[in-house]
Design a protein around this motif. Structure first.
Motif, mmCIF file in Angstrom:
data_model
loop_
_atom_site.group_PDB
_atom_site.id
_atom_site.type_symbol
_atom_site.label_atom_id
_atom_site.label_comp_id
_atom_site.label_asym_id
_atom_site.label_seq_id
_atom_site.Cartn_x
_atom_site.Cartn_y
_atom_site.Cartn_z
ATOM 1 N N ASP A 70 0.838 -1.225 0.084
ATOM 2 C CA ASP A 70 0.108 -0.101 0.085
ATOM 3 C C ASP A 70 0.834 1.085 -0.050
ATOM 4 O O ASP A 70 0.663 2.246 -0.610
ATOM 5 C CB ASP A 70 -0.869 -0.051 1.222
ATOM 6 N N LEU A 71 1.873 1.147 0.817
ATOM 7 C CA LEU A 71 2.828 2.255 0.656
ATOM 8 C C LEU A 71 3.561 2.467 -0.389
ATOM 9 O O LEU A 71 3.504 3.850 -1.075
ATOM 10 C CB LEU A 71 3.994 2.039 1.714
ATOM 11 N N GLN A 72 3.967 1.328 -1.170
ATOM 12 C CA GLN A 72 4.647 1.679 -2.334
ATOM 13 C C GLN A 72 3.515 2.244 -3.538
ATOM 14 O O GLN A 72 3.935 2.935 -4.423
ATOM 15 C CB GLN A 72 5.218 0.223 -2.857
ATOM 16 N N ALA A 73 2.207 1.671 -3.503
ATOM 17 C CA ALA A 73 1.383 2.169 -4.431
ATOM 18 C C ALA A 73 1.032 3.524 -4.226
ATOM 19 O O ALA A 73 0.855 4.259 -5.085
ATOM 20 C CB ALA A 73 0.096 1.116 -4.407
ATOM 21 N N ALA A 74 1.053 3.997 -2.924
ATOM 22 C CA ALA A 74 0.805 5.689 -2.732
ATOM 23 C C ALA A 74 1.807 6.436 -3.288
ATOM 24 O O ALA A 74 1.811 7.557 -3.782
ATOM 25 C CB ALA A 74 0.643 5.553 -1.043
ATOM 26 N N ILE A 75 3.274 5.677 -3.051
ATOM 27 C CA ILE A 75 4.510 6.624 -3.409
ATOM 28 C C ILE A 75 4.452 6.636 -5.070
ATOM 29 O O ILE A 75 4.704 7.673 -5.705
ATOM 30 C CB ILE A 75 5.861 5.870 -3.072
ATOM 31 N N ALA A 76 3.877 5.593 -5.636
ATOM 32 C CA ALA A 76 3.976 5.651 -7.117
ATOM 33 C C ALA A 76 2.822 6.528 -7.624
ATOM 34 O O ALA A 76 3.152 7.344 -8.727
ATOM 35 C CB ALA A 76 3.756 4.124 -7.664
ATOM 36 N N ALA A 77 1.646 6.592 -7.002
ATOM 37 C CA ALA A 77 0.699 7.445 -7.503
ATOM 38 C C ALA A 77 0.913 8.563 -7.217
ATOM 39 O O ALA A 77 0.854 9.524 -8.255
ATOM 40 C CB ALA A 77 -0.688 7.011 -6.578
ATOM 41 N N SER A 130 6.555 -1.707 -9.114
ATOM 42 C CA SER A 130 5.318 -1.813 -9.762
ATOM 43 C C SER A 130 4.647 -3.030 -9.318
ATOM 44 O O SER A 130 5.369 -4.016 -9.150
ATOM 45 C CB SER A 130 5.480 -1.899 -11.373
ATOM 46 N N LEU A 131 3.292 -2.854 -9.041
ATOM 47 C CA LEU A 131 2.598 -3.749 -8.615
ATOM 48 C C LEU A 131 1.719 -4.389 -9.657
ATOM 49 O O LEU A 131 0.896 -3.823 -10.442
ATOM 50 C CB LEU A 131 1.648 -3.195 -7.265
ATOM 51 N N PRO A 132 1.559 -5.812 -9.453
ATOM 52 C CA PRO A 132 0.647 -6.686 -10.349
ATOM 53 C C PRO A 132 -0.810 -6.242 -10.124
ATOM 54 O O PRO A 132 -1.122 -6.007 -9.025
ATOM 55 C CB PRO A 132 0.951 -7.875 -10.232
ATOM 56 N N THR A 133 -1.658 -6.266 -11.145
ATOM 57 C CA THR A 133 -3.008 -6.184 -10.874
ATOM 58 C C THR A 133 -3.702 -7.404 -10.775
ATOM 59 O O THR A 133 -5.019 -7.481 -10.510
ATOM 60 C CB THR A 133 -3.744 -5.437 -12.170
ATOM 61 N N GLY A 134 -2.899 -8.530 -10.806
ATOM 62 C CA GLY A 134 -3.495 -9.912 -10.555
ATOM 63 C C GLY A 134 -3.135 -10.924 -11.343
ATOM 64 O O GLY A 134 -2.602 -11.918 -11.215
ATOM 65 N N ASP A 135 -2.733 -10.140 -12.505
ATOM 66 C CA ASP A 135 -2.084 -10.981 -13.798
ATOM 67 C C ASP A 135 -0.589 -10.511 -13.372
ATOM 68 O O ASP A 135 -0.336 -9.178 -13.815
ATOM 69 C CB ASP A 135 -2.301 -10.371 -14.885
ATOM 70 N N ASP A 136 0.375 -11.447 -13.164
ATOM 71 C CA ASP A 136 1.710 -11.066 -12.887
ATOM 72 C C ASP A 136 2.376 -10.194 -14.028
ATOM 73 O O ASP A 136 3.494 -9.667 -13.915
ATOM 74 C CB ASP A 136 2.622 -12.323 -12.568
ATOM 75 N N SER A 137 1.788 -10.351 -15.385
ATOM 76 C CA SER A 137 2.419 -9.820 -16.522
ATOM 77 C C SER A 137 1.941 -8.298 -16.657
ATOM 78 O O SER A 137 2.395 -7.485 -17.533
ATOM 79 C CB SER A 137 2.064 -10.602 -17.646
ATOM 80 N N VAL A 138 0.996 -8.022 -15.931
ATOM 81 C CA VAL A 138 0.427 -6.629 -16.057
ATOM 82 C C VAL A 138 0.714 -5.820 -14.748
ATOM 83 O O VAL A 138 0.479 -5.943 -13.649
ATOM 84 C CB VAL A 138 -1.074 -6.684 -16.441
#
Length: 218
Positions: free
Chosen positions: A59-66, A115-123
């Motif tokens: 969650d922290l990484q996603a917030a930093i990225a956003a 970068s975090l996956p959306t459920g599919d590891d390739s995306v």
């Protein structure tokens, strides 16, 4: 939700944003391998105190990225309002993108690593991928005619993602191994390469016509 609850939620969101901004500063200082302890120290809180505002490291990484993508889009705002000759617009866009990458190299490398996956590891999610956000903007501009000519989505999206992908890959390599190249030289080289692809895709006749219009309105 009553007024008191809204104020509390607003306070928590503001505090969370402060912590994210502190994390970005820590990344700029310590590099993409920054630790949670270094981020917490920059924010002036303990490690447990930091995570009271986030649902774990992801969650922290996603917030930093956003937050980083939000800042990039803001810095590139002039690019989203194009004017002048098409080639000059392309040159300005590439220069602005490379300038951001070179000025925020550590944050960019952090985003690439986390970068975090959306459920599919390739995306990867758009919020954690600078390339996806910029590509989406460019594709939209190609479709709606902001660059001077409307293109069908079937052509605009592959072209936009291909061009931005090329610029991104070249810039990422340059950040790690510049081989003596200045950012201005890299920008000029990428402008020539992207322009050649655009001319082939759109057609020289259309480009020449747009160039004349751009000269009149620029």
């Amino acid at each position: 939700m009553d007024g008191r609850t809204r104020r509390w939620a607003g306070h928590r969101e503001a505090r969370r944003l402060e912590l994210v901004d502190a994390a970005v500063v820590a990344i700029e200082q310590h590099g993409p391998d920054v630790t949670t302890e270094q981020i917490a120290a920059q924010a002036g809180v303990s490690r447990p105190g930091l995570y009271r505002h986030f649902e774990g490291k992801d969650d922290l990484q996603a917030a930093i990225a956003a937050r980083s993508v939000e800042r990039l889009v803001a810095e590139l705002e002039p690019v989203w309002r194009p004017s002048g000759r098409p080639r000059e617009m392309l040159e300005r866009a590439i220069a602005a993108h490379l300038r951001w990458l070179s000025e925020h190299a550590n944050v960019y490398k952090y985003l690439k690593r986390n970068s975090l996956p959306t459920g599919d590891d390739s995306v990867e999610t758009a919020s954690t991928n600078v390339r996806s956000v910029v590509s989406a903007h460019v594709a939209e501009m190609l479709v709606d005619g902001s660059l001077g000519a409307e293109m069908p989505p079937a052509s605009a999206h592959p072209l936009a993602y291909g061009l931005v992908g090329m610029v991104d890959a070249a810039a990422a390599h340059w950040l790690d191994e510049p081989h003596g190249a200045l950012v201005e030289h890299l920008g000029a080289q990428l402008t020539e390469a992207c322009w050649a692809v655009i001319r082939v895709t759109v057609g020289a006749v259309v480009i020449d016509a747009l160039d004349r219009v751009g000269a009149e309105t620029g």
